[in-house]
Motif scaffolding. Structure first.
Motif, PDB file in Angstrom:
ATOM      1  N   ASN A 192     -10.170 -11.464   5.333  1.00  0.00           N
ATOM      2  CA  ASN A 192      -8.857 -11.311   5.860  1.00  0.00           C
ATOM      3  C   ASN A 192      -8.442 -12.447   6.562  1.00  0.00           C
ATOM      4  O   ASN A 192      -9.011 -13.275   7.171  1.00  0.00           O
ATOM      5  CB  ASN A 192      -8.593 -10.124   6.602  1.00  0.00           C
ATOM      6  N   THR A 207      -5.485  -6.677   0.282  1.00  0.00           N
ATOM      7  CA  THR A 207      -4.805  -5.900  -0.708  1.00  0.00           C
ATOM      8  C   THR A 207      -5.747  -4.817  -1.394  1.00  0.00           C
ATOM      9  O   THR A 207      -5.624  -3.704  -1.388  1.00  0.00           O
ATOM     10  CB  THR A 207      -4.014  -6.494  -1.656  1.00  0.00           C
ATOM     11  N   THR A 208      -6.674  -5.415  -1.965  1.00  0.00           N
ATOM     12  CA  THR A 208      -7.555  -4.706  -2.997  1.00  0.00           C
ATOM     13  C   THR A 208      -8.681  -3.893  -2.642  1.00  0.00           C
ATOM     14  O   THR A 208      -8.880  -2.924  -2.545  1.00  0.00           O
ATOM     15  CB  THR A 208      -8.032  -5.835  -4.082  1.00  0.00           C
ATOM     16  N   ASN A 226      -8.263  -0.801  -0.340  1.00  0.00           N
ATOM     17  CA  ASN A 226      -8.008   0.335  -1.100  1.00  0.00           C
ATOM     18  C   ASN A 226      -8.859   0.759  -2.149  1.00  0.00           C
ATOM     19  O   ASN A 226      -9.120   2.167  -2.091  1.00  0.00           O
ATOM     20  CB  ASN A 226      -6.677   0.020  -1.725  1.00  0.00           C
ATOM     21  N   ARG A 277      -0.909   5.618   4.780  1.00  0.00           N
ATOM     22  CA  ARG A 277      -1.108   4.602   6.037  1.00  0.00           C
ATOM     23  C   ARG A 277      -1.909   5.207   7.126  1.00  0.00           C
ATOM     24  O   ARG A 277      -2.751   4.271   7.652  1.00  0.00           O
ATOM     25  CB  ARG A 277       0.370   4.296   6.539  1.00  0.00           C
ATOM     26  N   HIS A 322      -5.433   4.841   5.725  1.00  0.00           N
ATOM     27  CA  HIS A 322      -5.931   3.548   5.936  1.00  0.00           C
ATOM     28  C   HIS A 322      -6.297   3.000   7.177  1.00  0.00           C
ATOM     29  O   HIS A 322      -7.417   2.663   7.430  1.00  0.00           O
ATOM     30  CB  HIS A 322      -4.802   2.668   5.217  1.00  0.00           C
ATOM     31  N   ALA A 346      -2.276  -0.616   6.404  1.00  0.00           N
ATOM     32  CA  ALA A 346      -2.230  -1.232   5.083  1.00  0.00           C
ATOM     33  C   ALA A 346      -1.223  -2.249   5.249  1.00  0.00           C
ATOM     34  O   ALA A 346      -0.191  -2.027   6.139  1.00  0.00           O
ATOM     35  CB  ALA A 346      -2.042  -0.175   4.330  1.00  0.00           C
ATOM     36  N   ASP A 347      -1.089  -3.311   4.213  1.00  0.00           N
ATOM     37  CA  ASP A 347       0.048  -4.044   4.140  1.00  0.00           C
ATOM     38  C   ASP A 347       1.120  -3.290   3.522  1.00  0.00           C
ATOM     39  O   ASP A 347       0.993  -2.442   2.743  1.00  0.00           O
ATOM     40  CB  ASP A 347      -0.327  -5.180   3.428  1.00  0.00           C
ATOM     41  N   SER A 406      -0.484  -2.963  -1.079  1.00  0.00           N
ATOM     42  CA  SER A 406      -1.426  -2.039  -0.703  1.00  0.00           C
ATOM     43  C   SER A 406      -1.351  -0.481  -1.280  1.00  0.00           C
ATOM     44  O   SER A 406      -2.027  -0.010  -1.945  1.00  0.00           O
ATOM     45  CB  SER A 406      -1.668  -1.989   0.679  1.00  0.00           C
ATOM     46  N   THR A 435      -1.802  -0.350  -4.981  1.00  0.00           N
ATOM     47  CA  THR A 435      -3.121  -0.246  -5.370  1.00  0.00           C
ATOM     48  C   THR A 435      -3.585   0.982  -5.320  1.00  0.00           C
ATOM     49  O   THR A 435      -4.085   1.432  -6.144  1.00  0.00           O
ATOM     50  CB  THR A 435      -3.908  -1.323  -4.414  1.00  0.00           C
ATOM     51  N   TYR A 436      -3.501   1.679  -4.077  1.00  0.00           N
ATOM     52  CA  TYR A 436      -4.174   3.180  -3.959  1.00  0.00           C
ATOM     53  C   TYR A 436      -3.394   3.981  -4.880  1.00  0.00           C
ATOM     54  O   TYR A 436      -4.009   4.844  -5.687  1.00  0.00           O
ATOM     55  CB  TYR A 436      -3.813   3.372  -2.414  1.00  0.00           C
TER      56      TYR A 436
END
Lengths: 242, 289, 411, 316
Positions: free
Chosen positions: B121, C59-60, C63, C312, C315, C323-324, C328, C331-332
């Motif tokens: 990150n 992001t990926t 998730n 959220r 996460h 999460a962004d 995000s 994706t989820y």
């Protein structure tokens, strides 16, 4: 008759230091000329300019009337100039025969193929390394490496051979072998410019000598005369040699 | 406008100088071309981030911990990995090539460790992101700090290297490693010291850079590349060169961005870099020959 | 090299190739026997290392892990017959290289014979694997791929799904928001715009130029900067020197962070301040605290959507980081879509593909129905409001917040 | 004649490798593609860098040029012409680069080639952004893994044949001499610059072709994808592992290393970088001359030092 190698007003400057100032001399066909002088007098610089390793600052070098002083070393080699090095420089990843083959393949007559191998063997035999072509150069003794280097120089079938202290570091018996080798070259009609400190060898081989000091020629003429010249003696003594 | 660009360029260049100084010392004196230099910087970024966010330690204080740690770790790396290479290398050229290859491996190790520890990150924090008025141009205090530290460390080291006995020893090794033993210099120790010093400088750069730049575990190579350009610009082993080369690089990028096209800043940098390599590989301040 | 050495070397290399061939022959068998299954095998190859690890790591990957954890905690994937099968994950690293991504998918499809393959991170990588996925009959639910050519790709690869829209969607929506604000008198009609010289930035800026022109805006500053740029002082100074009320940057995360920091330093706070990817990342908020207020970017959420809030929270709890705010939740949600499709039609990939294309799904991002294999119901523009990055456009979408312009100055 | 035998064996191996994908699944073919690609890259790299000992990191510059050429031209020209164009562009760039850089020695050459890849990437990006207005490009060529594999296999055969032929030619001898001592080589009559330039250009052209052939596999191409510097380093370490001065060395390094990477990334995806790094360091430490030299060194009776080893361990 125009001389074989003609050097006129040769000059070389490194930054602020002038290593060679206005040097002129010549070497005739089939002649062995000695180039003498104390360390740092500019002999090797002259040799480097003839062979193309260095570019002259001024002056000209011609070989049989062809101006070679602005050419690359490989072009000069193909015009018929071959040299040995002050410290032997064998090509370590090549065998003894291949070391010689390089000059055969890229020298004046560009031999390649089986006959080139035979020629390499012939050159090696000439310098006394017959049958050792397959060996690794690292396995050769110092004198044998010097022989190999001579064979490599001869393989390009040069018109002019430059020997840079080729006889230095040899034992007295080896020295005699070396002197005989050079004499045989002379007999074959090759011109030789010999940079040498061993006076016995110079006396034995050279009819004529050029003596340099501090970048200038201080004496030039028949060997015996030159070696008795008070200026030459002083130069050598001044440098610690006797 | 011109003054603006000049000052912004110099401040940006401060970072480049700081990033490059460690590399130039390692390359010039230890003869190690350290491709893991940028990753050392990133490791220091993470260290400083942890100290700041977990222990609430100011990055200025973090310097006191991270910089000595950089020295000690680099010293250990030299003993472990570089020394055997130095011992077996027949000449400087072979060592330089070996060092490129081995530090490329090291780059992956450091990057891998950072990835396992912190993930991939973007990481960052803010410190000293306050405006400072410099002759009418506003610059960030943290970037100004980079310039300041580059100048202080650079000038101090230049002074130490040229005036003290210890510095002379290091310089002797850099100029003529083959002759150094003749005058009683322990080359191994000198090279190790220089390598560790380079590591300490990389750590300094890391702490400072982390104050204003977000980073990930994988962007070290960007810093290595920048440092490499500066080192070539300035001449290997020359701290003065790295200092001036870094500032110059900052100026070039800023001027190209301001007067030509921001899209060409990096292309301009690489062009200068490659041209310089061809025309004067020893750099502006390198030893000739 | 002598002839014998040559031949010996040759024989050695033949034997090396032989060893490789042996290794390869193992490839031709592969796992069979799908009966008596005890798990659903799901594979993916994402950038765990290399240049793309930063994006994939936000992001990926979190998730994917969160979803697997959630599903398995509930006893596994629910099948139409009411039974549950746990997910078995096969994870590869594509090392940020297209070739690796392609081979990893080939491996997942033909060697590991997984039931489903989750997509990699990034537009380029999703395109690289698309022909393989289509040929092997795997549905490809591409999330982190922003492309205007999605309709064309759907035609080419009918089992592909594109969930994040195209550059033009984001740009035209932004232009619309800006036009409204200008008409309301919040901003003037001049714009300073910069974009990163990379596929994404170029897509957005190419769509933004005509969209802004059509909306009656004047571009007073328009520059493209290279990906490696880290210092934006010059760009920001030049933008500030213009009379534009709007600053738009189609940037990648490192640039977004740097632009945010440096504009605070030079005290450049135009009434409309739009940044690219990264403005929705948690670290963006951590680094800039209350200064994020009013900053606009891509994506957003509906702050009053309870499913999203629950997502959220999960996460944060499982991954240990928030999460962004852009991709995000999509994706989820894409994984929830897969999960629900399986629940309805089972593990048959063709049926799942069909269900994904036509079904309606309840997800963390709300109720989703795809149109022509694309998700069109997205937040194109978002804005930081009161510590949350909320969706502001499309303005007529349910849950949309009103854009608040001009943006407050820096603290 | 052992040469004849070797050729028959090589032809048989080639035939075997050509039919192998018919019995493999897509992943098996994918492995063959990757493996063959690196065999060609490493062999082509070693063609120049092996004998001359100029360590080039420009591999990815040419690889990327090849891939990009295909991306730009694949829809306007027939495929064979596209490959020809890629060759021509790669060759031209190689000649320009070669002419300007072959004076550089040692580390400066390494750094230059490293920077070159970045410069070309920046220029391509700038051109695409400012002139064509797009960045990513699509390649929709109807090739599957097996077609790409066959092309690469043919290129591998040609590359190895060329390497073999060069190693027996005057040019090969010249290069070995240049690698040992440029000054001696020049004084023996070798046009050092021309010899280096020819080989650099040939090696670069082959590398360009690898990029061109592999590109259709990725469908989408952008500078960040095709100018990935890791390719240069992997090529280098593969060639070194096998031995850059032997005909089969690079291939012998590429195959096991490729399989190892594949195994690592499948089984230790999170620790790949660390293990790769340690492995890299180990190769430099324990096999600086490559596996082949090591094996030959072990077989060689004590006292006889192979030439390359002497260069490293002996006197300068």
């Amino acid at each position: 008759m125009s001389s074989h190698l003609q050097i006129t007003h040769l000059r070389k400057r490194f930054g602020g230091l002038v290593a060679v100032k206005d040097v002129s001399f010549d070497v005739a066909d089939g002649e062995v000329v000695g180039l003498l002088g104390p360390n740092g007098s500019g002999k090797t610089t002259v040799l480097n300019m003839i062979s193309g390793a260095l570019l002259p600052t001024a002056g000209e070098i011609t070989l049989r009337g062809v101006r070679i002083s602005r050419l690359r070393p490989d072009r000069i080699a193909r015009h018929g100039v071959a040299r040995t090095f002050q410290l032997v420089r064998p090509l370590p990843s090549l065998t003894v025969a291949e070391n010689v083959l390089v000059s055969l393949a890229f020298g004046r007559f560009k031999h390649w193929g089986p006959d080139a191998r035979d020629l390499a063997e012939e050159k090696l035999a000439f310098v006394g390394l017959g049958g050792r072509g397959g060996e690794n150069v690292a396995n050769l003794t110092y004198i044998d490496q010097k022989r190999m280097e001579l064979a490599r120089a001869l393989a390009s079938e040069p018109a002019l051979l430059l020997l840079d202290e080729w006889l230095a570091g040899l034992t007295p018996s080896e020295l005699q072998i070396g002197i005989d080798l050079v004499r045989r070259l002379q007999g074959a009609g090759m011109s030789v410019l010999l940079v040498e400190h061993i006076m016995d060898a110079v006396r034995a081989l050279c009819a004529r000598c050029v003596v340099m000091n501090a970048g200038e020629i201080i004496a030039h003429g028949p060997t015996e005369t030159v070696l008795k010249d008070p200026g030459v003696v002083a130069a050598y003594l001044g440098d610690g040699h006797a | 406008m011109l003054i603006d660009t000049l000052i912004t360029g110099l401040v940006a260049g401060g970072t480049y100088a700081l990033v490059a100084m460690g590399l130039t010392i390692q390359f010039g004196i230890s003869r190690i071309m350290n491709l893991a230099h940028g990753d050392t910087i990133i490791a220091a970024c993470f260290a400083s981030f942890i100290l700041f966010s977990v222990f609430g330690l100011s990055p200025i204080l973090a310097l006191m911990i991270v910089v000595p740690a950089g020295y000690v770790l680099s010293d250990a790396i030299y003993r472990l990995i570089m020394r055997p290479l130095v011992a077996r290398a027949p000449n400087a050229g072979a060592l330089e090539v070996d060092s490129i290859l081995v530090t490329f491996g090291l780059l992956f190790v450091i990057q891998g460790v950072l990835l396992v520890a912190f993930g991939g990150n973007y990481t960052g924090y803010t410190f000293l992101n306050t405006p400072v008025d410099l002759f009418g141009t506003i610059v960030a205090a943290n970037r100004l700090l980079a310039l300041f530290l580059a100048l202080v460390f650079g000038i101090t080291l230049i002074f130490v290297l040229s005036r003290t006995r210890w510095g002379m020893t290091l310089r002797a090794v850099s100029i003529a490693p083959e002759n150094a033993p003749l005058v009683g210099i322990d080359i191994n120790r000198a090279a190790r010291t220089a390598f560790a010093l380079g590591g300490a400088l990389a750590a300094t750069a890391g702490v400072v850079v982390s104050m204003y730049q977000t980073f990930t575990a994988t962007i070290g190579v960007i810093f290595t590349m920048k440092a490499l350009i500066v080192v070539i610009l300035g001449g290997k082993g020359s701290l003065t060169g790295a200092l001036i080369g870094g500032l110059l690089l900052g100026l070039v990028e800023t001027f190209v961005a301001a007067y030509i096209d921001p899209g060409l800043t990096l292309a301009a940098t690489y062009t200068i870099f490659l041209l310089l390599l061809i025309l004067r590989p020893t750099g502006f301040f390198g030893q000739a020959g | 090299m002598s002839q014998t050495v040559l031949r010996r070397a040759f024989l050695r290399s033949v034997s090396a190739f032989g060893a490789a061939a042996l290794f390869l022959s193992a490839m031709s068998e592969g796992a069979t026997a799908q009966d008596d299954r005890t798990s659903v095998r799901i594979g993916y190859a994402v950038s765990l290392s290399g240049a793309n690890a930063g994006g994939a790591g936000i992001t990926t990957i979190p998730n994917y892990r969160l979803w697997v954890e959630d599903v398995n905690a509930a006893g596994g994937l629910l099948l139409p017959d009411g039974s549950r099968l746990p997910i078995e994950v096969i994870e590869y690293d594509d090392r940020s290289s297209s070739e690796e991504a392609v081979r990893a998918v080939e491996r997942l499809a033909t060697q590991d014979e997984v039931d489903f393959i989750l997509p990699p991170w990034g537009t380029g990588f999703n395109l690289a694997i698309a022909p393989l996925m289509a040929r092997a009959g795997y549905p490809q639910i591409a999330v982190t791929a922003v492309t205007d050519r999605a309709p064309e790709f759907v035609e080419r690869w009918p089992s592909s799904f594109w969930l994040l829209g195209g550059g033009a969607d984001y740009s035209t929506a932004l232009a619309a928001v800006m036009a409204e604000a200008r008409d309301a008198g919040a901003i003037n009609n001049q714009v300073a715009m910069i974009s990163v010289a990379d596929g994404f930035g170029i897509d957005l800026v190419n769509a933004a130029r005509p969209a802004l022109a059509e909306a009656g805006f004047e571009l007073v500053y328009d520059e493209v900067f290279p990906v490696g740029t880290s210092d934006f002082s010059t760009i920001l100074n030049e933008a500030r020197a213009t009379t534009a009320d709007s600053f738009v940057a189609f940037s990648y995360p490192p640039h977004t962070f740097a632009l945010m920091q440096q504009s605070q330093v030079v005290d450049y706070s135009p009434p409309l301040f739009y940044l690219g990817v990264g403005a929705g990342f948690p670290v963006f908020q951590n680094m800039n605290a209350e200064n994020v207020e009013g900053v606009m970017s891509l994506g957003g959420i509906d702050p009053n959507n309870p499913q999203n809030a629950a997502y959220r929270e999960r996460h944060q709890e499982v991954i240990g980081a928030p999460a962004d705010y852009w991709a995000s939740v999509i994706t989820y949600s894409s994984l929830q879509m897969l999960q629900q499709a399986i629940e309805r039609v089972g593990l048959d990939r063709e049926a799942v593909t069909q269900e994904l294309a036509t079904g309606t799904f309840e997800t963390a991002a709300g109720t989703i129905t795809l149109e022509n294999n694309q998700l069109r119901d997205l937040w194109w523009v978002g804005q930081w409001q009161g510590g949350t990055f909320v969706g502001v456009a499309p303005t007529d979408r349910e849950g949309a917040s009103a854009p608040q312009l001009p943006k407050p100055g820096w603290n | 004649m052992s040469t004849t035998v070797a050729f028959i064996l090589a032809a048989a191996a080639l035939a075997g490798l050509a039919v192998a994908p018919l019995f493999l699944n897509a992943y098996g073919i994918g492995l063959l593609v990757g493996m063959t690609g690196y065999v060609v890259l490493a062999s082509a790299w070693a063609m120049f860098s092996g004998p001359t000992r100029y360590v080039s990191l420009a591999t990815v510059a040419f690889f990327g040029i090849g891939a990009y050429t295909v991306a730009v031209l694949s829809e306007t020209l027939p495929y064979p012409l596209v490959l020809l164009c890629a060759c021509a562009i790669g060759l031209t760039v190689a000649l320009i680069v070669g002419l300007s850089t072959l004076r550089l020695a040692g580390i400066y050459f390494v750094i230059f080639t490293f920077g070159l890849a970045e410069l070309i990437r920046q220029l391509v990006t700038w051109y695409e952004v400012n002139v064509t207005g797009t960045l990513g490009r699509y390649i929709f060529l109807p090739f599957e893994g097996i077609h790409i594999y066959w092309q690469l296999l043919a290129l591998a055969a040609v590359t190895l044949l060329l390497s073999w032929w060069i190693s027996r030619s005057r040019l090969g001898l010249a290069l070995r001499a240049v690698g040992d001592d440029e000054v001696v080589a020049a004084h023996a009559g070798i046009n050092v610059s021309r010899a280096k330039l020819m080989l650099f250009a040939l090696s670069a052209t082959i590398i360009t072709l690898v990029g061109a052939i592999q590109a259709p596999r990725w469908v989408y191409v952008e500078p960040a994808i095709v100018f990935n510097p890791t390719i240069s380093f992997l090529t280098l370490i593969m060639a070194l592992l096998g031995g850059a001065t032997r005909l089969w060395g690079p291939a012998l390094g590429a195959v096991p290393l490729f399989l190892l990477f594949e195994w690592l990334s499948a089984n230790f995806p999170n620790y790949f970088s660390i293990i790769l790094g340690i492995f890299f360091i180990c190769i430099v430490f324990f096999l600086p001359q490559g596996v082949l030299a090591k094996i030959e060194g072990l077989r060689r009776p004590a006292g006889k030092v192979p030439p390359e080893d002497k260069e490293r361990s002996g006197a300068a």
